[in-house]
Design a protein around this motif. Structure first.
Motif, PDB file in Angstrom:
ATOM      1  N   ALA A  19      -2.032  99.912  10.172  1.00  0.00           N
ATOM      2  CA  ALA A  19      -3.407 100.182   9.746  1.00  0.00           C
ATOM      3  C   ALA A  19      -4.281 100.596  10.932  1.00  0.00           C
ATOM      4  N   LEU A  20      -4.070  99.960  12.080  1.00  0.00           N
ATOM      5  CA  LEU A  20      -4.837 100.309  13.277  1.00  0.00           C
ATOM      6  C   LEU A  20      -4.498 101.717  13.759  1.00  0.00           C
ATOM      7  N   CYS A  21      -3.204 102.033  13.793  1.00  0.00           N
ATOM      8  CA  CYS A  21      -2.775 103.359  14.237  1.00  0.00           C
ATOM      9  C   CYS A  21      -3.290 104.454  13.317  1.00  0.00           C
ATOM     10  N   ARG A  23      -6.032 104.763  12.084  1.00  0.00           N
ATOM     11  CA  ARG A  23      -7.430 105.067  12.404  1.00  0.00           C
ATOM     12  C   ARG A  23      -7.577 105.881  13.695  1.00  0.00           C
ATOM     13  N   ILE A  24      -6.453 106.109  14.403  1.00  0.00           N
ATOM     14  CA  ILE A  24      -6.477 106.868  15.656  1.00  0.00           C
ATOM     15  C   ILE A  24      -5.754 108.196  15.426  1.00  0.00           C
ATOM     16  N   VAL A  25      -6.467 109.304  15.557  1.00  0.00           N
ATOM     17  CA  VAL A  25      -5.902 110.594  15.147  1.00  0.00           C
ATOM     18  C   VAL A  25      -4.744 111.051  16.034  1.00  0.00           C
ATOM     19  N   TYR A  26      -4.705 110.604  17.291  1.00  0.00           N
ATOM     20  CA  TYR A  26      -3.667 111.098  18.206  1.00  0.00           C
ATOM     21  C   TYR A  26      -2.477 110.149  18.335  1.00  0.00           C
ATOM     22  N   ILE A  27      -2.411 109.106  17.492  1.00  0.00           N
ATOM     23  CA  ILE A  27      -1.263 108.196  17.476  1.00  0.00           C
ATOM     24  C   ILE A  27      -0.436 108.437  16.218  1.00  0.00           C
ATOM     25  N   ASP A  28       0.849 108.689  16.401  1.00  0.00           N
ATOM     26  CA  ASP A  28       1.779 108.817  15.272  1.00  0.00           C
ATOM     27  C   ASP A  28       2.768 107.661  15.347  1.00  0.00           C
ATOM     28  N   LEU A  29       2.531 106.621  14.528  1.00  0.00           N
ATOM     29  CA  LEU A  29       3.444 105.469  14.494  1.00  0.00           C
ATOM     30  C   LEU A  29       4.622 105.851  13.607  1.00  0.00           C
ATOM     31  N   ILE A  30       5.697 106.301  14.252  1.00  0.00           N
ATOM     32  CA  ILE A  30       6.791 106.898  13.491  1.00  0.00           C
ATOM     33  C   ILE A  30       7.764 105.875  12.914  1.00  0.00           C
ATOM     34  N   LYS A  31       7.847 104.683  13.544  1.00  0.00           N
ATOM     35  CA  LYS A  31       8.779 103.659  13.070  1.00  0.00           C
ATOM     36  C   LYS A  31       8.246 102.274  13.423  1.00  0.00           C
ATOM     37  N   THR A  32       8.583 101.297  12.585  1.00  0.00           N
ATOM     38  CA  THR A  32       8.335  99.895  12.916  1.00  0.00           C
ATOM     39  C   THR A  32       9.641  99.121  12.750  1.00  0.00           C
ATOM     40  N   PHE A  33       9.811  98.079  13.580  1.00  0.00           N
ATOM     41  CA  PHE A  33      11.059  97.319  13.572  1.00  0.00           C
ATOM     42  C   PHE A  33      10.787  95.819  13.657  1.00  0.00           C
ATOM     43  N   THR A  34      11.502  95.060  12.843  1.00  0.00           N
ATOM     44  CA  THR A  34      11.553  93.608  13.033  1.00  0.00           C
ATOM     45  C   THR A  34      12.823  93.238  13.794  1.00  0.00           C
ATOM     46  N   SER A  35      13.809  94.129  13.790  1.00  0.00           N
ATOM     47  CA  SER A  35      15.069  93.915  14.503  1.00  0.00           C
ATOM     48  C   SER A  35      15.012  94.555  15.883  1.00  0.00           C
ATOM     49  N   GLN A  36      15.194  93.758  16.917  1.00  0.00           N
ATOM     50  CA  GLN A  36      15.188  94.291  18.280  1.00  0.00           C
ATOM     51  C   GLN A  36      16.386  95.214  18.519  1.00  0.00           C
ATOM     52  N   THR A  37      17.535  94.854  17.960  1.00  0.00           N
ATOM     53  CA  THR A  37      18.743  95.655  18.137  1.00  0.00           C
ATOM     54  C   THR A  37      18.556  97.056  17.565  1.00  0.00           C
ATOM     55  N   ASP A 104     -11.656  97.610  18.223  1.00  0.00           N
ATOM     56  CA  ASP A 104     -12.244  98.101  19.475  1.00  0.00           C
ATOM     57  C   ASP A 104     -11.312  97.879  20.657  1.00  0.00           C
ATOM     58  N   ARG A 105     -10.679  96.702  20.690  1.00  0.00           N
ATOM     59  CA  ARG A 105      -9.746  96.399  21.784  1.00  0.00           C
ATOM     60  C   ARG A 105      -8.494  97.265  21.673  1.00  0.00           C
ATOM     61  N   PHE A 106      -8.032  97.490  20.455  1.00  0.00           N
ATOM     62  CA  PHE A 106      -6.873  98.343  20.226  1.00  0.00           C
ATOM     63  C   PHE A 106      -7.172  99.778  20.674  1.00  0.00           C
ATOM     64  N   GLU A 107      -8.338 100.277  20.295  1.00  0.00           N
ATOM     65  CA  GLU A 107      -8.726 101.641  20.667  1.00  0.00           C
ATOM     66  C   GLU A 107      -8.827 101.786  22.178  1.00  0.00           C
ATOM     67  N   GLU A 108      -9.344 100.768  22.848  1.00  0.00           N
ATOM     68  CA  GLU A 108      -9.435 100.789  24.309  1.00  0.00           C
ATOM     69  C   GLU A 108      -8.050 100.919  24.940  1.00  0.00           C
ATOM     70  N   ALA A 109      -7.090 100.164  24.404  1.00  0.00           N
ATOM     71  CA  ALA A 109      -5.735 100.180  24.961  1.00  0.00           C
ATOM     72  C   ALA A 109      -5.050 101.529  24.764  1.00  0.00           C
ATOM     73  N   VAL A 110      -5.133 102.085  23.574  1.00  0.00           N
ATOM     74  CA  VAL A 110      -4.442 103.358  23.326  1.00  0.00           C
ATOM     75  C   VAL A 110      -5.146 104.521  24.028  1.00  0.00           C
ATOM     76  N   THR A 111      -6.460 104.406  24.227  1.00  0.00           N
ATOM     77  CA  THR A 111      -7.181 105.422  25.004  1.00  0.00           C
ATOM     78  C   THR A 111      -6.681 105.431  26.435  1.00  0.00           C
ATOM     79  N   LYS A 112      -6.400 104.245  26.979  1.00  0.00           N
ATOM     80  CA  LYS A 112      -5.868 104.140  28.339  1.00  0.00           C
ATOM     81  C   LYS A 112      -4.512 104.833  28.425  1.00  0.00           C
ATOM     82  N   VAL A 113      -3.657 104.608  27.432  1.00  0.00           N
ATOM     83  CA  VAL A 113      -2.339 105.261  27.407  1.00  0.00           C
ATOM     84  C   VAL A 113      -2.496 106.776  27.321  1.00  0.00           C
TER      85      VAL A 113
END
Length: 227
Positions: A19-21, A23-37, A104-113
Motif C-alpha cells: 500500500a505504501l509503495c 503511493r510512490i510513482v517511481y517505486i515498482d514493488l514487483i514481488k513480495t516474499f514470506t520465504s527467505q529461500t 512520511d517516514r517511508f517516503e523519506e527513505a525511498v527518496t534517499k534511495v
C-alpha cells in the motif's frame, strides 16, 4: 522506475508495504516474499534495485540474509526493534524504518534511495567518479584518486592516492561494473588496478604505488590485452 521486492515473515506487513509503495510513482514493488529461500532465489536470478527487508525473521536474521546476497542491491530495513539500527547501517543500508511505518517516514527513505541511484547513474554516464556507500555515508570518489581496489571477503577496500582507504560492502565483480573498463582492469581475484597508476609490468606481477601485485593465472590474457 525503481524495481523493488519486500521480504517479511508477516503477510500483513507485506500488505502495508504494498500500500505504501502504491503511493510512490517511481517505486515498482514487483514481488513480495514470506520465504527467505524463495526471495534469495529470485534475487540471484533477476536484477533488483531495492529490498524492503525485515530484520527479525524466524529462519535467518535479515541482516545476515542481506550479507549473503551475491547481487549488490540497495536495502531499507524494516523492523519493530530499534536496537538493530547500528548493525543495519554497518552493512551500508540506505535506511532503517521502525514499524509501524508512517508514510512520511517511508517516503523519506525511498527518496534517499532514489537520490543514491540517480547519483550513481549520473556518475556512470559522466564516467569520472565512483559513488559508493560506506561508513554511514555516500562517497563520491574521483576515478583519478583510486590506486587499486582489494577484495576482503564480502567487502572491498578502495585505496586512494594520498587520501586513505574506503571499505565498502561489494563484490569485485560488482565494483568493476561501476568503473570505466578503459581505465581499470582486474589482474587477480583480489585486485583491480587503475591502469594510469601502473609503474611497471613484469611477467607475473604489476608494480603500483611502490609495491608489487601478483597477476593471477586467470587474468594473464586480460592484463596482456589491457596494457
Amino acid at each position: 522506475m525503481i524495481k523493488a521486492i519486500a521480504i517479511d515473515d508477516e503477510p500483513l506487513a507485506l500488505q502495508i508495504l504494498e500500500a505504501l509503495c502504491a503511493r510512490i510513482v517511481y517505486i515498482d514493488l514487483i514481488k513480495t516474499f514470506t520465504s527467505q529461500t524463495e526471495a534469495q532465489r529470485y534475487i540471484n536470478k533477476f536484477e533488483v534495485d531495492l529490498l524492503f527487508l525485515d530484520i527479525q525473521m524466524p529462519r535467518q536474521n535479515g541482516i545476515d540474509l542481506y550479507k549473503s546476497l551475491k547481487q549488490e542491491t540497495k536495502v531499507i530495513f524494516t523492523t519493530a526493534y530499534s536496537e538493530y539500527a547500528v548493525e543495519g547501517f554497518n552493512v551500508s543500508a540506505s535506511d532503517y524504518i521502525l514499524k509501524p511505518i508512517a508514510f512520511d517516514r517511508f517516503e523519506e527513505a525511498v527518496t534517499k534511495v532514489k537520490r543514491e541511484l540517480d547519483l550513481e547513474l549520473n556518475n556512470t554516464t559522466v564516467n569520472t567518479h565512483l559513488s559508493i556507500r560506506a561508513d554511514y555515508k555516500l562517497y563520491n570518489i574521483p576515478h583519478k584518486d583510486i590506486l587499486f581496489i582489494e577484495a576482503m571477503d564480502d567487502y572491498i577496500k578502495i585505496n586512494r592516492e594520498n587520501k586513505g582507504t574506503v571499505v565498502a560492502r561489494s563484490t569485485m565483480k560488482g565494483i568493476l561494473k561501476k568503473l570505466p573498463q578503459d581505465a581499470f582492469t582486474r589482474i587477480h581475484k583480489s585486485f583491480i588496478v587503475n591502469k594510469s597508476k601502473v609503474e611497471a609490468i613484469q611477467t607475473g606481477s604489476i608494480e603500483l604505488a611502490g609495491r608489487a601485485f601478483p597477476i593471477g593465472s586467470t587474468y594473464k590474457d586480460e592484463v596482456h590485452n589491457n596494457f
